[in-house]
Write an enzyme that holds these catalytic residues in place. Sequence first.
Site, PDB file in Angstrom:
ATOM      1  N   VAL A  10       0.865  -1.181   0.000  1.00  0.00           N
ATOM      2  CA  VAL A  10       0.000   0.000   0.000  1.00  0.00           C
ATOM      3  C   VAL A  10       0.902   1.232   0.000  1.00  0.00           C
ATOM      4  CG1 VAL A  10      -0.170   0.115   2.520  1.00  0.00           C
ATOM      5  CG2 VAL A  10      -1.939   1.170   1.123  1.00  0.00           C
ATOM      6  N   SER A  11       0.547   2.215  -0.800  1.00  0.00           N
ATOM      7  CA  SER A  11       1.305   3.466  -0.801  1.00  0.00           C
ATOM      8  C   SER A  11       0.686   4.412   0.222  1.00  0.00           C
ATOM      9  CB  SER A  11       1.287   4.111  -2.191  1.00  0.00           C
ATOM     10  OG  SER A  11      -0.005   4.578  -2.512  1.00  0.00           O
ATOM     11  N   THR A  12       1.419   5.419   0.583  1.00  0.00           N
ATOM     12  CA  THR A  12       0.920   6.383   1.573  1.00  0.00           C
ATOM     13  C   THR A  12      -0.346   7.063   1.066  1.00  0.00           C
ATOM     14  OG1 THR A  12       3.194   6.779   2.275  1.00  0.00           O
ATOM     15  CG2 THR A  12       1.548   8.389   2.963  1.00  0.00           C
ATOM     16  N   GLU A  14      -2.571   5.935  -1.117  1.00  0.00           N
ATOM     17  CA  GLU A  14      -3.687   4.992  -1.127  1.00  0.00           C
ATOM     18  C   GLU A  14      -4.236   4.775   0.281  1.00  0.00           C
ATOM     19  OE1 GLU A  14      -2.486   2.147  -4.902  1.00  0.00           O
ATOM     20  OE2 GLU A  14      -1.599   1.792  -2.942  1.00  0.00           O
ATOM     21  N   GLN A  15      -3.335   4.751   1.238  1.00  0.00           N
ATOM     22  CA  GLN A  15      -3.758   4.520   2.618  1.00  0.00           C
ATOM     23  C   GLN A  15      -4.603   5.687   3.132  1.00  0.00           C
ATOM     24  OE1 GLN A  15      -0.467   3.459   5.048  1.00  0.00           O
ATOM     25  NE2 GLN A  15      -1.714   2.413   6.568  1.00  0.00           N
TER      26      GLN A  15
END
Length: 526
Positions: A10-12, A14-15
């Site tokens: 998960v990318s920052t 997306e989170q």
Amino acid sequence: MKKAIIYVRVSTDEQSEKGYSLQHQEERIKQYCQHNNIEVVGFYKEDYSAKSFERPAFNELLAFLKKGKGVANLLLFLKWDRFSRNAGDAYMMISRLNKLGVEPQAIEQPLDLCIPENKIMLAFYLAAPEVENDRRSLNTIAGMRRAMKDGRHVTGAPKGYKNARNELNKPVIIHNSKTAPVVKWVFEEVARGVLTVKDVWRAARKQGLDIGRSNIWYLLRNPIYYGKIFIPAYKDEEAVLVPGLHEPIISEALFYEVQDILDGKKRKSVSRHSAREEYPLRGFLECPRCGRNLTGSASKGNGGIYYYYHCGFGCKERLKAEDANSAFIKELAKVTIRDKYITLFEAVMEDHYQKACKNEGNMAVEIQAEIDKNRLRIKNAQQLMLDGELSATDYREMKGRYEPAIEQLERKKRELSQIGSNLMDYVKGAADLLRNLPRYYQSSSLPVKQKIIGSIYTGKLIFEKNEYRTTELNEVVDVIRKLGAGSGGAKKRLASDYGSQSDWVTPSGFKPETFSSVVRCSIQLS
């Protein structure tokens, strides 16, 4: 029994935007393995973008698979966009994993790639997130460019500024009270031409400006410090400068003065060497034998330390610094001119100044007329575009052509006004300096001494047989010296004897037409 490696990502962004969670992915995949009797032999997680496979955890995963064939035969992830957001890279990685005996599989988007038709769905699953990434990137670029066109700085605050929020809670940059004065000092010191950029950088670091040696050049070239935002070219849009909403640290005139120095358009008054009190003439002395610059060094003797100017290119030329420095003060006395001739010079310059003010007014009117003409061209082109008679591309091309021209004319108009308003101050400053040159030189600091030398002597000095000789003097000094020399004996006359100052011509050929060059020299001297 199948053996699987679990991979969650998960990318920052997306989170924060979509609520994706590493823990949720891990739980879902472990439940899937438990229900399907799959043994978990590895688990990798990371907070990283999927635009490429240059990811730390994924590289560790590959290294694990390469240790021994058969350690795993499945690579499980939640969805295909967790695996990759780049279709081309994804196909290559699938092929690479297959060679290692591993089948990549998304548990919520399962595909049997042995069935040819399923490859169409794979293409869709891989292309959709890539399209989403590209669209987000385009929207981000468009948003940033819109903000920049409005005069906002959209990246991290440059040296001398800090990030803040305005009353509308929008991001802005404001002066950093600790580093903004140092940034201003950097520009002022480079403009003075006394120290090299390298020496200025070192001094700035000691004052608390944390900046790398190469980055000091980017700082000196950045128009943000005089209140402008640079918008780089993009597609069919040309690069432009727009007024910023932030408060400038330096003036526009100071910025472009520094650009002239960096571009080599303005002469510096110092040598490449670090300045030292014992060698005020270093960089200005020429070797009488080979014509190269003399440098300086010290040597220890029985009586202490002795300082010398010497040639560093194999010549045996060696001068005592104390003798050369003392003789130079006597040389300055020769440049000092009798007061009545300096007074005459001031009177002539004031007379020419009055005429120049009229010319300046006419020139300012011409420049403003050209500015208005270019603005009207842009306005007419905009109206033609709105009426459908001109394409948007042609309009942007015309706007990109005339806006920089307007900016250049505005700058020329400001410079014209600034020089005109301060001219007599420069002339009086130069005159006072010439009246008391040796005394002023002796009482000055080293940087000022070097500035005086570089301003008066435009050519190199040669010290030979305890005497100085030079071939090039500053134009103002040379004019006034020749005035005094040509007025001795029976031909000596007072200022009133010259009649109309407007028509007066010196024996050296100083005419009203040379006004602009004398202005530049007066500014340099003062």
